[in-house]
Design a protein around this motif. Structure first.
Motif, PDB file in Angstrom:
ATOM      1  N   TYR A 185       0.811  -1.216   0.000  1.00  0.00           N
ATOM      2  CA  TYR A 185       0.000   0.000   0.000  1.00  0.00           C
ATOM      3  C   TYR A 185       0.849   1.273   0.000  1.00  0.00           C
ATOM      4  O   TYR A 185       0.316   2.376  -0.097  1.00  0.00           O
ATOM      5  N   LEU A 186       2.186   1.125   0.101  1.00  0.00           N
ATOM      6  CA  LEU A 186       3.081   2.284   0.046  1.00  0.00           C
ATOM      7  C   LEU A 186       3.753   2.440  -1.318  1.00  0.00           C
ATOM      8  O   LEU A 186       4.613   3.304  -1.480  1.00  0.00           O
ATOM      9  N   LYS A 187       3.367   1.624  -2.282  1.00  0.00           N
ATOM     10  CA  LYS A 187       3.953   1.742  -3.616  1.00  0.00           C
ATOM     11  C   LYS A 187       3.587   3.094  -4.227  1.00  0.00           C
ATOM     12  O   LYS A 187       2.433   3.498  -4.224  1.00  0.00           O
ATOM     13  N   GLY A 188       4.600   3.782  -4.731  1.00  0.00           N
ATOM     14  CA  GLY A 188       4.376   5.082  -5.339  1.00  0.00           C
ATOM     15  C   GLY A 188       4.210   6.213  -4.347  1.00  0.00           C
ATOM     16  O   GLY A 188       3.841   7.321  -4.733  1.00  0.00           O
ATOM     17  N   VAL A 189       4.487   5.953  -3.057  1.00  0.00           N
ATOM     18  CA  VAL A 189       4.325   6.975  -2.018  1.00  0.00           C
ATOM     19  C   VAL A 189       5.700   7.425  -1.540  1.00  0.00           C
ATOM     20  O   VAL A 189       6.580   6.598  -1.292  1.00  0.00           O
ATOM     21  N   SER A 190       5.893   8.719  -1.380  1.00  0.00           N
ATOM     22  CA  SER A 190       7.161   9.249  -0.881  1.00  0.00           C
ATOM     23  C   SER A 190       7.314   8.945   0.603  1.00  0.00           C
ATOM     24  O   SER A 190       6.337   8.954   1.359  1.00  0.00           O
ATOM     25  N   ILE A 191       8.569   8.699   1.034  1.00  0.00           N
ATOM     26  CA  ILE A 191       8.841   8.306   2.416  1.00  0.00           C
ATOM     27  C   ILE A 191       9.952   9.176   2.995  1.00  0.00           C
ATOM     28  O   ILE A 191      10.971   9.413   2.349  1.00  0.00           O
ATOM     29  N   ILE A 192       9.736   9.614   4.240  1.00  0.00           N
ATOM     30  CA  ILE A 192      10.771  10.293   5.013  1.00  0.00           C
ATOM     31  C   ILE A 192      11.150   9.371   6.168  1.00  0.00           C
ATOM     32  O   ILE A 192      10.297   9.013   6.980  1.00  0.00           O
ATOM     33  N   GLY A 193      12.417   8.981   6.255  1.00  0.00           N
ATOM     34  CA  GLY A 193      12.872   8.133   7.342  1.00  0.00           C
ATOM     35  C   GLY A 193      12.840   8.854   8.674  1.00  0.00           C
ATOM     36  O   GLY A 193      12.794  10.089   8.739  1.00  0.00           O
ATOM     37  N   VAL A 194      12.897   8.091   9.765  1.00  0.00           N
ATOM     38  CA  VAL A 194      12.771   8.679  11.099  1.00  0.00           C
ATOM     39  C   VAL A 194      13.926   9.617  11.426  1.00  0.00           C
ATOM     40  O   VAL A 194      13.794  10.485  12.295  1.00  0.00           O
ATOM     41  N   GLN A 195      15.065   9.477  10.738  1.00  0.00           N
ATOM     42  CA  GLN A 195      16.181  10.383  10.980  1.00  0.00           C
ATOM     43  C   GLN A 195      16.395  11.368   9.830  1.00  0.00           C
ATOM     44  O   GLN A 195      17.417  12.044   9.771  1.00  0.00           O
ATOM     45  N   GLN A 196      15.429  11.464   8.938  1.00  0.00           N
ATOM     46  CA  GLN A 196      15.555  12.358   7.787  1.00  0.00           C
ATOM     47  C   GLN A 196      14.462  13.423   7.760  1.00  0.00           C
ATOM     48  O   GLN A 196      14.181  14.009   6.717  1.00  0.00           O
ATOM     49  N   ILE A 197      13.842  13.702   8.912  1.00  0.00           N
ATOM     50  CA  ILE A 197      12.719  14.635   8.933  1.00  0.00           C
ATOM     51  C   ILE A 197      13.128  16.043   8.524  1.00  0.00           C
ATOM     52  O   ILE A 197      12.295  16.832   8.076  1.00  0.00           O
ATOM     53  N   ASP A 198      14.418  16.381   8.652  1.00  0.00           N
ATOM     54  CA  ASP A 198      14.860  17.715   8.258  1.00  0.00           C
ATOM     55  C   ASP A 198      14.877  17.895   6.742  1.00  0.00           C
ATOM     56  O   ASP A 198      15.127  18.999   6.252  1.00  0.00           O
ATOM     57  N   ARG A 199      14.587  16.842   5.984  1.00  0.00           N
ATOM     58  CA  ARG A 199      14.553  16.940   4.522  1.00  0.00           C
ATOM     59  C   ARG A 199      13.124  16.916   3.987  1.00  0.00           C
ATOM     60  O   ARG A 199      12.888  16.642   2.815  1.00  0.00           O
ATOM     61  N   VAL A 200      12.175  17.229   4.864  1.00  0.00           N
ATOM     62  CA  VAL A 200      10.772  17.155   4.479  1.00  0.00           C
ATOM     63  C   VAL A 200      10.439  18.134   3.359  1.00  0.00           C
ATOM     64  O   VAL A 200       9.595  17.842   2.501  1.00  0.00           O
ATOM     65  N   VAL A 201      11.091  19.295   3.316  1.00  0.00           N
ATOM     66  CA  VAL A 201      10.804  20.271   2.257  1.00  0.00           C
ATOM     67  C   VAL A 201      11.163  19.688   0.895  1.00  0.00           C
ATOM     68  O   VAL A 201      10.399  19.811  -0.072  1.00  0.00           O
ATOM     69  N   GLU A 202      12.314  19.036   0.796  1.00  0.00           N
ATOM     70  CA  GLU A 202      12.712  18.407  -0.467  1.00  0.00           C
ATOM     71  C   GLU A 202      11.687  17.369  -0.909  1.00  0.00           C
ATOM     72  O   GLU A 202      11.290  17.312  -2.079  1.00  0.00           O
ATOM     73  N   VAL A 203      11.275  16.536   0.043  1.00  0.00           N
ATOM     74  CA  VAL A 203      10.352  15.452  -0.294  1.00  0.00           C
ATOM     75  C   VAL A 203       9.003  16.009  -0.737  1.00  0.00           C
ATOM     76  O   VAL A 203       8.415  15.543  -1.723  1.00  0.00           O
ATOM     77  N   VAL A 204       8.501  17.010  -0.031  1.00  0.00           N
ATOM     78  CA  VAL A 204       7.210  17.595  -0.392  1.00  0.00           C
ATOM     79  C   VAL A 204       7.287  18.262  -1.766  1.00  0.00           C
ATOM     80  O   VAL A 204       6.379  18.119  -2.596  1.00  0.00           O
ATOM     81  N   GLU A 205       8.362  18.988  -2.030  1.00  0.00           N
ATOM     82  CA  GLU A 205       8.517  19.633  -3.342  1.00  0.00           C
ATOM     83  C   GLU A 205       8.467  18.614  -4.471  1.00  0.00           C
ATOM     84  O   GLU A 205       7.757  18.794  -5.467  1.00  0.00           O
ATOM     85  N   GLU A 231      36.449   7.552  13.191  1.00  0.00           N
ATOM     86  CA  GLU A 231      35.382   6.873  13.912  1.00  0.00           C
ATOM     87  C   GLU A 231      34.031   7.432  13.490  1.00  0.00           C
ATOM     88  O   GLU A 231      33.878   8.626  13.287  1.00  0.00           O
ATOM     89  N   ARG A 232      33.057   6.536  13.372  1.00  0.00           N
ATOM     90  CA  ARG A 232      31.700   6.942  13.034  1.00  0.00           C
ATOM     91  C   ARG A 232      30.807   6.718  14.247  1.00  0.00           C
ATOM     92  O   ARG A 232      30.887   5.694  14.902  1.00  0.00           O
ATOM     93  N   ARG A 233      29.955   7.701  14.538  1.00  0.00           N
ATOM     94  CA  ARG A 233      29.014   7.575  15.641  1.00  0.00           C
ATOM     95  C   ARG A 233      27.631   7.957  15.139  1.00  0.00           C
ATOM     96  O   ARG A 233      27.456   8.987  14.499  1.00  0.00           O
ATOM     97  N   ARG A 234      26.666   7.091  15.421  1.00  0.00           N
ATOM     98  CA  ARG A 234      25.311   7.373  14.982  1.00  0.00           C
ATOM     99  C   ARG A 234      24.744   8.540  15.769  1.00  0.00           C
ATOM    100  O   ARG A 234      24.953   8.653  16.977  1.00  0.00           O
ATOM    101  N   LEU A 235      24.018   9.409  15.076  1.00  0.00           N
ATOM    102  CA  LEU A 235      23.452  10.600  15.694  1.00  0.00           C
ATOM    103  C   LEU A 235      22.018  10.362  16.135  1.00  0.00           C
ATOM    104  O   LEU A 235      21.333   9.463  15.644  1.00  0.00           O
ATOM    105  N   GLY A 236      21.562  11.213  17.061  1.00  0.00           N
ATOM    106  CA  GLY A 236      20.208  11.082  17.576  1.00  0.00           C
ATOM    107  C   GLY A 236      19.137  11.417  16.563  1.00  0.00           C
ATOM    108  O   GLY A 236      17.984  11.020  16.723  1.00  0.00           O
ATOM    109  N   GLY A 237      19.495  12.128  15.511  1.00  0.00           N
ATOM    110  CA  GLY A 237      18.520  12.492  14.489  1.00  0.00           C
ATOM    111  C   GLY A 237      18.830  13.851  13.912  1.00  0.00           C
ATOM    112  O   GLY A 237      19.981  14.291  13.884  1.00  0.00           O
ATOM    113  N   ALA A 238      17.788  14.540  13.451  1.00  0.00           N
ATOM    114  CA  ALA A 238      17.956  15.861  12.858  1.00  0.00           C
ATOM    115  C   ALA A 238      18.398  16.867  13.920  1.00  0.00           C
ATOM    116  O   ALA A 238      18.262  16.638  15.121  1.00  0.00           O
TER     117      ALA A 238
END
Length: 659
Positions: A185-205, A231-238
């Motif tokens: 049911y998500l075929k053809g639907v745009s997705i923003i990952g839980v750590q990519q919310i700061d890119r919502v403007v790009e996705v909406v455009e 060294e790589r460290r995972r970030l908390g998010g946006a």
């Protein structure tokens, strides 16, 4: 500010983003320009012409994510409505049409999806709430989902399908698409990952232009020079300094981390949020200061497991550290470190509320947590899910604690948190209008290995502690989790019977009984569901309904309890305030101090910490390094060629040769 300026400003922030690797996938659907209105083509890139509705399911973390996405979209120019944020969002409003036909074209309203709990997708035109009407009028929906339980995902799925039927542009976010982006049911639907919310403007455009965009990667910080040894460290998010539209302007929901360190067999959230990734203390302190400067009255800390905060952060390289915790936890930070800084910056008239924490990590910090919850500017409230009163069931769940350990958490806090003082002129037989401590918990009925004897142990636990807040859930097998493949010992009928028995037990006791006539201070920050009252909270975060007088909203006031219900108390206003504290003056609350936690200090080497470096891809092999070298050489040659062609066109080369 012009639209171009906003776009440039966002681009500048984006270049500073600490994101190591982001994979972008576009699936473009070509539009038939012959069928496209010329005006829509002209205005396609103008955000002011589009209305966006943001709807959220699930936890406070999801709500915070939606607030950030709404803030970014509004800053860029879109007309944004955040579901649940309008004053009359749940109250019916009249619509233009009185047609009895359902607007989803599925027939009469009695047979359509209005019968489901998720009414956002379809309602009778004459009975629309403000949120529902805004949703129908929107050009694009941003749907932020929850995967904890099956019904929540069902509501999300129904909303996606309803949006498709109505021809809405859709962008989905949250744990459901993050953990299962390939769902039919998500075929053809745009997705923003839980750590990519700061890119919502790009996705909406892109979505408004007919494209499908999916950003699903996690964010990583790279220390050092970005070479193969970094060294790589995972970030908390946006970033936490993004613009925000708060659902409630008086409440700041601050996500201190994402993910967890557990591996519960029934949980699917871990699939989406991943392993624990905490925000640095200095970033959280700065966000809290900004929130209070904005006029916020309550600061809610949230995460998937608040007690585990900081276990992924190196104490030796962190900017701040609490000396009281350094000896016991020399390698990592803790929640107590963070609270040592946060509690000390809460202004008068404001409160801090802690969120959900699992028992394992809070066990090691009970003394400090009790001290924090006793502070006059911190609600004496904690959400500690137990899930079952049987060790056998907890072991099968992989909860990593025993019933005795959970009980120790509750009893220790009850014994070490003093009740708030009575009013100065109270008599010896006066009743305290505020409780001492509120412990909320969760219970799952019908886990696959739960027997009748196991359930009896759960009943005993509830009878012992008489939790004032109890979330009772039937077990839902989440696809892809170990528990989904376990054989269930109890029948569906037996599980329903156990659930009813637990509900009956919970409703049998009244935690607020006997408080009629008592005086208590409350902080008023919310509105009752029916919109007729303000909702205030006592020091123990107990709900008190207050007459809806505009001037008391956002204040600490004095009220007299007139009625005690199972879930709330009703009151009359005695002093409209504003008062500076939720507690009356008394010997145990003479000053807002923390006796067990010293103030934060800068770590000796914090000034020498190299700042994270952003790289699109980390070099992983000599072949990749050679490829990068060839690419750089090609760019240099291309630029040189362009410069020479420009010189030739303008006759510069001919003049040089003649000379």
């Amino acid at each position: 500010m012009d639209i171009e300026d906003l776009h440039t400003e966002l681009d500048v922030h984006r270049t500073e983003e600490r994101n190591a690797s982001v994979k972008v996938r576009f699936r473009t659907r070509r539009q038939n320009l012959a069928d496209t209105d010329s005006d829509s083509v002209t205005t396609m890139a103008i955000p002011e012409h589009y209305r966006v509705f943001v709807q959220t399911w699930g936890c406070a973390h999801n709500t915070s994510d939606s607030e950030y996405m709404a803030g970014l979209l509004a800053q860029y120019g879109y007309q944004v409505i955040l579901g649940g944020s309008t004053k009359d969002s749940h109250e019916p409003v009249s619509a233009q049409s009185n047609n009895s036909e359902c607007e989803c074209s599925s027939g009469l309203a009695g047979d359509c999806c209005q019968k489901q709990e998720d009414k956002g997708c379809c309602t009778m035109p004459g009975l629309l709430t403000a949120d529902e009407r805004a949703k129908q009028e929107a050009d694009l929906w941003v749907l932020n989902s929850c995967t904890v339980k099956g019904p929540a995902e069902d509501h999300f799925r129904n909303a996606v399908k309803a949006g498709m039927r109505m021809g809405k542009r859709l962008v989905v976010a949250g744990c459901v698409p993050q953990s299962h982006p390939a769902a039919d049911y998500l075929k053809g639907v745009s997705i923003i990952g839980v750590q990519q919310i700061d890119r919502v403007v790009e996705v909406v455009e892109e979505t408004l232009q007919g494209n499908t965009v999916r950003f699903l990667d996690k964010k990583w910080a790279v220390s050092g020079d970005g070479d193969s040894h970094s060294e790589r460290r995972r970030l908390g998010g946006a970033r936490l300094d993004l613009p925000k539209i708060r659902r409630n302007p008086l409440i700041e929901i601050l996500a201190v981390s994402t993910g967890c360190l557990n591996a519960c067999t029934y949980c699917k959230t871990k699939h989406a949020r991943g392993v624990l990734a905490s925000y640095p203390i200095e970033e959280l302190l700065e966000r809290a200061k900004q929130a209070f400067a904005d006029g916020v009255k309550e600061l809610w800390l949230t995460s998937e497991d608040l007690g585990a905060y900081g276990r992924d952060l190196d104490r030796t390289t962190s900017v701040y550290s609490c000396p009281s915790m350094a000896a016991r936890f020399p390698q990592c930070l803790t929640l107590a470190d963070l609270l040592s800084g946060l509690v000390r910056l809460i202004p008068e008239g404001c409160m801090l509320r802690l969120g959900m924490t699992n028992p394992p990590y809070i066990l090691e910090q009970l003394r400090e947590i009790a001290d924090v919850l006793s502070h006059p500017r911190v609600y004496a409230f904690l959400h500690v899910p137990v899930q079952s009163g049987s060790d056998a069931v907890l072991d099968c769940m992989k909860r990593e604690y025993t019933v005795d350990e959970f009980s120790h958490v509750v009893t220790y806090l009850q014994d070490h948190i003093p009740p708030p003082p009575l009013p100065p002129d109270a008599t010896d037989d006066a009743v305290n209008g505020s409780g001492t401590l509120t412990v909320a918990t969760d219970i799952i009925c019908g886990f696959p290995n739960e027997t009748e004897a196991d359930f009896a142990e759960t009943v005993k636990l509830v009878e012992r502690f008489r939790f004032p807040v109890l979330y009772i859930n039937q077990f839902f097998a989440r696809p892809g989790t170990p528990a989904a493949s376990m054989i269930r010992k109890a029948t569906t009928a037996e599980v329903k019977k156990r659930t009813r028995r637990l509900h009956d037990l919970f409703r049998a006791y009244k935690p607020y009984e006997g408080r009629q006539g008592s005086l208590v201070r409350v902080l008023v920050t919310e509105t009752s569901h029916d919109g007729r009252f303000w909702v205030g909270h006592t020091k123990a975060y107990e709900q008190v309904l207050v007459p809806k007088i505009p001037e008391v909203y956002g204040r600490i006031i004095l009220v007299r309890i007139t009625e005690c219900d199972k879930f709330f108390m009703r009151s009359d206003i005695v002093d409209p305030g504003p008062l500076d504290s939720l507690v009356f003056p008394g010997p145990l609350h003479t000053s807002p101090t923390l006796s067990t936690l010293e103030p934060l200090v800068r770590t000796p080497c914090s000034s020498e910490i190299p700042k994270p470096v952003v790289h699109a891809v980390l070099p992983s092999s000599p072949k990749q390094e050679n490829t990068n070298w060839v690419l750089h050489l090609g760019v240099v040659l291309l630029v040189t060629y362009i410069i020479l062609k420009i010189c030739e066109t303008n006759g510069y080369l001919q003049r040089i040769l003649v000379t």
